[in-house]
Design an enzyme around this catalytic site. Structure first.
Site, short mmCIF file in Angstrom:
data_model
loop_
_atom_site.label_atom_id
_atom_site.label_comp_id
_atom_site.label_asym_id
_atom_site.label_seq_id
_atom_site.Cartn_x
_atom_site.Cartn_y
_atom_site.Cartn_z
N ASP A 146 -6.24 1.29 1.14
CA ASP A 146 -6.16 1.47 2.51
C ASP A 146 -7.47 0.87 3.33
OD1 ASP A 146 -7.90 3.56 1.91
OD2 ASP A 146 -6.95 5.07 3.12
N LYS A 188 0.82 -1.22 -0.16
CA LYS A 188 -0.11 -0.03 -0.11
C LYS A 188 1.01 1.18 0.05
CE LYS A 188 -1.40 2.36 3.32
NZ LYS A 188 -1.98 2.79 4.83
#
Length: 225
Positions: free
Chosen positions: A138, A120
């Site tokens: 996220d 991420k």
């Protein structure tokens, strides 16, 4: 969900948040990497309160190694998990110096080799700092895509990322990432989603369930990451 429904959802969210962007303050890729690492399980707003003094004191990877870990911990102590984050920051800086000449690498495969940087974080850096198509998933992106039925509840973060990349044109990956975050952060909140005023209520399986149960946001405010 068919492509027409998906496209409607994406267009609606784009209309709601046309100017969605990365809210972490930074002036270069290295600062962005630091800010994203600090933002794990923490709000962007809190990180932005800490980084002005942090970035004034620390400019290069060498600066983070020139002080003790205790001093670095003290400088970020208001941020959650500050002990582990201080350790990862120093480890990342050490690796940057030893393996990359102190310069942040520009590919996902190289970025995720750095301590404290996962997929991420690497995707955020690639998208925001280097302008490369990437779609970081996220907590907000994962939550809203599953609530809307774009993804399955059991899907992993990687499966969510792959689903979105498959359905979206490559050139829209980065902007959609930010818009989904804004939608989750300011509208479809974790605890009190604004279902009664949501333009996507008719196509949202979770929203319809919540409305039947009498749930939804009725003026309550929560703080999101």
């Amino acid at each position: 969900m068919n492509q027409a429904q998906f496209d409607f959802i994406m267009k609606t969210i784009a209309d709601m948040f046309p100017n969605a962007h990365c809210e972490l303050n930074h002036s270069n890729p290295f600062e962005l990497a630091i800010a994203v690492m600090l933002s794990a399980q923490c709000t962007d707003a809190l990180v932005n309160r800490v980084t002005p003094s942090l970035f004034q004191k620390y400019h290069e990877p060498e600066d983070y190694l020139a002080v003790s870990v205790e001093e670095l911990q003290h400088d970020i102590r208001s941020i959650g998990l500050y002990r582990n984050k201080a350790k990862h920051l120093r480890q990342m800086c050490q690796m940057l110096i030893e393996d990359y000449g102190g310069v942040l690498p520009r590919t996902r495969d190289e970025l995720i080799k750095l301590p404290g940087i996962g997929r991420k974080t690497a995707n955020v850096i690639m998208s925001v700092a280097f302008g490369k198509p990437a779609l970081a998933v996220d907590t907000h992106v994962e939550r809203v895509t599953k609530r809307l039925g774009i993804c399955r509840w059991k899907d992993s973060v990687l499966e969510v990322e792959k689903t979105l990349m498959r359905r979206l044109p490559r050139e829209k990956w980065s902007e959609t990432h930010h818009r989904l975050i804004f939608f989750g952060r300011y509208h479809c909140k974790a605890q009190h989603p604004n279902c009664p005023e949501c333009p996507l209520l008719d196509v949202c399986r979770e929203g319809r369930k919540r409305m039947k149960r009498g749930e939804g946001d009725f003026g309550k405010i929560t703080t999101e990451t």
